[in-house]
Design a protein around this motif. Structure first.
Motif, short mmCIF file in Angstrom:
data_model
loop_
_atom_site.label_atom_id
_atom_site.label_comp_id
_atom_site.label_asym_id
_atom_site.label_seq_id
_atom_site.Cartn_x
_atom_site.Cartn_y
_atom_site.Cartn_z
N GLY A 1 4.07 -1.15 2.79
CA GLY A 1 5.01 0.25 2.62
C GLY A 1 4.50 0.95 2.82
O GLY A 1 5.43 2.09 2.92
N ASN A 2 3.11 1.29 3.34
CA ASN A 2 2.57 2.27 3.78
C ASN A 2 1.76 2.61 5.38
O ASN A 2 2.10 4.28 5.61
N ILE A 3 2.86 1.56 5.70
CA ILE A 3 2.43 1.65 7.52
C ILE A 3 3.56 0.58 7.89
O ILE A 3 4.23 -0.50 7.51
N ASP A 4 4.22 0.93 8.66
CA ASP A 4 5.54 0.23 9.02
C ASP A 4 5.11 -0.16 10.97
O ASP A 4 4.45 -0.13 12.24
N ALA A 5 4.79 -1.46 10.74
CA ALA A 5 3.86 -2.17 12.00
C ALA A 5 4.97 -2.28 13.23
O ALA A 5 4.32 -1.98 14.36
N THR A 6 6.32 -2.43 13.56
CA THR A 6 7.05 -2.05 14.30
C THR A 6 7.01 -0.73 14.91
O THR A 6 6.95 -0.81 15.94
N GLN B 1 -7.57 7.20 12.13
CA GLN B 1 -6.85 8.31 11.28
C GLN B 1 -7.07 6.91 9.57
O GLN B 1 -6.63 5.43 9.62
N PHE B 2 -6.60 7.98 8.06
CA PHE B 2 -6.27 6.88 7.48
C PHE B 2 -5.03 7.39 6.61
O PHE B 2 -4.60 8.80 6.72
N VAL B 3 -4.91 6.17 5.86
CA VAL B 3 -2.98 5.87 5.56
C VAL B 3 -2.88 5.43 3.74
O VAL B 3 -3.64 4.59 3.58
N PRO B 4 -2.91 6.32 3.54
CA PRO B 4 -3.54 6.38 2.20
C PRO B 4 -2.07 5.82 1.34
O PRO B 4 -1.02 5.59 2.30
N ASP B 5 -1.77 5.56 0.15
CA ASP B 5 -1.29 4.54 -0.65
C ASP B 5 -0.33 5.74 -1.48
O ASP B 5 -0.21 6.55 -2.17
N THR B 6 1.43 6.24 -0.80
CA THR B 6 1.86 7.33 -0.88
C THR B 6 3.38 6.00 -1.56
O THR B 6 3.98 6.50 -1.79
N VAL B 7 3.34 5.33 -1.67
CA VAL B 7 3.97 4.18 -2.06
C VAL B 7 3.97 3.55 -3.91
O VAL B 7 4.89 3.29 -4.08
N GLY B 8 2.36 3.63 -3.60
CA GLY B 8 2.34 3.05 -4.65
C GLY B 8 2.23 1.22 -4.86
O GLY B 8 2.35 0.79 -5.37
N ASP B 9 1.94 0.68 -3.39
CA ASP B 9 2.26 -0.92 -4.05
C ASP B 9 0.30 -1.31 -3.62
O ASP B 9 -0.18 -2.50 -3.54
N PHE B 10 -0.25 -0.47 -3.59
CA PHE B 10 -2.03 -0.27 -3.88
C PHE B 10 -2.50 -1.27 -2.31
O PHE B 10 -4.03 -2.11 -2.52
#
Length: 318
Positions: A296-301, A242-251
């Protein structure tokens, strides 16, 4: 460790504690493993070890509750790590009891085979400490010892690897961030059970470098760390990606590789954070900008909680 060395180490621990005012440390022969005050400290391996305890609102519902042990990185403490992760809402929703232990002067024993941390030099035994902590909590609270999970950051994640490989009380799952496994630990790994493992790593981490580190690469790379668990659990090389794109603009962005064709009870997920640094991704507290980007595009917890729940029984019904 020889007796003389233990005495010297204990004196050093007390001196450091008095200077920094950190965790209560003591060298006492008259205590049993587990003696101590619930939610404050526990006696283990010649030392009084500190921890912070959090229970969910559903604690008095009569059910056994799963437990998560959160393990901080080097130079940190359990309470400070808890404030930074802001995980209480997520763990409360799952009915988890959570415990936030503190390492010896901010460090852990990680199975390196030499004095690579102050805890190692002091002769601490964090694997026994965690086992004693689990047993103590289970004696005092409605904790299900078959559903004990570990989440660890950096050096705390290395302890989670070690615990998963060697503990007599095998975890029901582990999730680590910025934590690669020591080569010696991987070579001697012999887990007593099968469980889900999550490994999340930023590929621009300046501390726990993505390609491994140490003389002769004594610490495996992120990919080799994942491979060691895939080999241990006989996982087939056919992950769902699964690819998680940069949706929050933090590069930053991420790829998630989910390996589910493993020994019964096992599952391995690898989260590669592109441009990610030495930080726990998600809605967490401040991290030093010198450690690189926090995604900020993925939450580890949340990712680890979902991984644990995917095996069934990780959260309370209803």
């Amino acid at each position: 460790m020889r007796t003389g060395s233990v005495v010297v180490a204990s004196v050093l621990a007390l001196a450091v504690a008095s200077c920094y005012g950190t965790d209560p440390v003591g060298y006492e022969f008259d205590k049993q493993e587990g003696d101590g005050e619930l939610g404050l400290w526990i006696h283990s391996g010649l030392y009084n070890r500190a921890y912070e305890l959090h229970t969910p609102p559903t604690m008095d519902d009569g059910a056994l509750h799963p437990l998560i042990i959160f393990l901080h990185g080097a130079g940190d403490s359990g309470p400070a790590f808890r404030r930074r992760l802001r995980a209480d809402a997520a763990t409360d929703a799952g009915g988890f009891v959570t415990v936030w232990p503190s390492g010896m002067q901010g460090t852990w024993t990680v199975g390196c085979g030499y004095d690579c941390t102050l805890a190692e030099a002091l002769g601490a035994d964090d694997q026994t400490f965690l086992e004693t902590l689990v047993r103590t909590l289970a004696n005092e609270l409605p904790v299900d010892t078959t559903r004990v999970y570990l989440m660890g950051f950096a050096q705390g994640g290395q302890l989670a690897h070690l615990y998963g490989c060697q503990s007599e009380l095998p975890p029901a799952g582990i999730g680590v961030v910025a934590a690669e496994i020591y080569r010696t630990v991987a070579q001697q790994c012999a887990p007593r059970d099968r469980f889900p493992v999550g490994v999340l790593h930023g590929d621009r981490d300046p501390i726990a470098m993505y390609g491994g580190f140490g003389p002769g690469a004594v610490v495996l790379s992120a990919v080799e760390t994942v491979q060691s668990w895939l080999d241990e659990f006989h996982c087939l090389d056919n992950p769902r990606v699964q690819f998680v794109p940069d949706t929050v603009g933090d590069f930053t962005s991420a790829s998630i590789y989910r390996f589910s064709d493993c020994d019964a009870g096992a599952r391995v997920s690898f989260y590669r954070v592109y441009e990610g640094g030495h930080a726990w991704p998600g809605d967490t507290g401040p991290w030093s900008t010198f450690l690189g980007l926090r995604s900020g595009n993925i939450d580890a917890t949340d990712e680890f909680l979902s991984l644990f729940a995917s095996m069934g029984g990780a959260v309370l019904d209803g």
